[in-house]
Design a protein around this motif. Structure first.
Motif, short mmCIF file in Angstrom:
data_model
loop_
_atom_site.label_atom_id
_atom_site.label_comp_id
_atom_site.label_asym_id
_atom_site.label_seq_id
_atom_site.Cartn_x
_atom_site.Cartn_y
_atom_site.Cartn_z
N MET A 1 19.94 0.09 -5.80
CA MET A 1 18.69 0.68 -5.59
C MET A 1 18.75 2.17 -5.80
SD MET A 1 17.75 -1.28 -3.68
CE MET A 1 16.83 -1.34 -1.86
N ALA A 2 19.59 3.02 -6.40
CA ALA A 2 18.31 4.38 -6.89
C ALA A 2 18.01 3.96 -8.48
CB ALA A 2 20.15 5.75 -7.65
N LEU A 3 18.48 3.10 -9.24
CA LEU A 3 17.71 3.02 -10.25
C LEU A 3 16.69 1.94 -9.90
CD1 LEU A 3 18.26 2.72 -13.67
CD2 LEU A 3 18.90 0.50 -13.10
N VAL A 4 16.31 1.74 -9.36
CA VAL A 4 15.46 0.81 -8.90
C VAL A 4 14.88 1.77 -8.31
CG1 VAL A 4 13.58 -0.76 -8.16
CG2 VAL A 4 16.12 -1.74 -9.39
N GLY A 5 14.68 2.95 -8.23
CA GLY A 5 13.80 3.99 -7.46
C GLY A 5 13.75 4.97 -7.92
N PHE A 6 14.31 5.59 -8.97
CA PHE A 6 14.06 5.95 -10.81
C PHE A 6 13.18 5.80 -10.77
CE2 PHE A 6 15.61 7.33 -14.74
CZ PHE A 6 14.84 8.47 -14.87
N LEU A 7 13.19 4.17 -11.60
CA LEU A 7 12.19 3.50 -12.50
C LEU A 7 10.92 3.75 -11.71
CD1 LEU A 7 14.83 0.67 -14.24
CD2 LEU A 7 13.58 2.97 -14.86
N ALA A 8 10.32 3.56 -10.93
CA ALA A 8 9.42 3.24 -9.71
C ALA A 8 8.87 4.63 -10.46
CB ALA A 8 9.41 3.11 -8.39
N VAL A 9 9.54 5.66 -10.00
CA VAL A 9 9.55 7.21 -10.09
C VAL A 9 8.88 7.57 -11.45
CG1 VAL A 9 9.89 9.64 -10.03
CG2 VAL A 9 10.11 8.01 -7.85
N ALA A 10 9.56 6.75 -12.72
CA ALA A 10 9.21 7.54 -13.72
C ALA A 10 7.57 6.52 -13.76
CB ALA A 10 10.65 6.63 -14.61
N ALA A 11 7.66 4.92 -13.60
CA ALA A 11 6.65 4.17 -13.71
C ALA A 11 5.49 5.22 -13.42
CB ALA A 11 7.31 2.45 -13.88
N PHE A 12 5.64 5.66 -12.35
CA PHE A 12 4.64 6.41 -11.37
C PHE A 12 3.48 7.38 -12.57
CE2 PHE A 12 2.95 9.81 -9.11
CZ PHE A 12 1.42 9.04 -8.85
N TYR A 13 5.09 8.47 -12.53
CA TYR A 13 4.49 9.95 -14.14
C TYR A 13 4.10 8.92 -15.07
CZ TYR A 13 6.23 12.67 -10.24
OH TYR A 13 6.11 13.41 -8.81
#
Length: 66
Positions: free
Chosen positions: A1-13
């Motif tokens: 879950m942490a990896l998915v959250g990190f990837l979502a934030v990175a994709a947003f930025y």
């Protein structure tokens, strides 16, 4: 879950900071998608031309049923 959250934030930025670059490529990507859509969409009905002419191989379409 942490990896998915990190990837979502990175994709947003990445999208937020490079929106101008991505939107600049959008017309080209749509143009390049045309051949792929042409190939995949014409596979359903047999291509261009008059559909009443049967191919010379003797293949016949099954009757249309409702």
């Amino acid at each position: 879950m942490a990896l998915v959250g990190f990837l979502a934030v990175a994709a947003f930025y990445l999208i937020a900071e490079h929106r101008a670059h991505l939107l600049g490529w959008l017309p080209l990507l749509i143009f390049l998608a045309c051949p792929l859509l042409h190939v995949f969409m014409h596979g359903r009905h047999g291509g261009h031309g008059n559909q009443s002419i049967q191919p010379s191989s003797g293949w016949r379409q099954p009757p249309h049923e409702h």
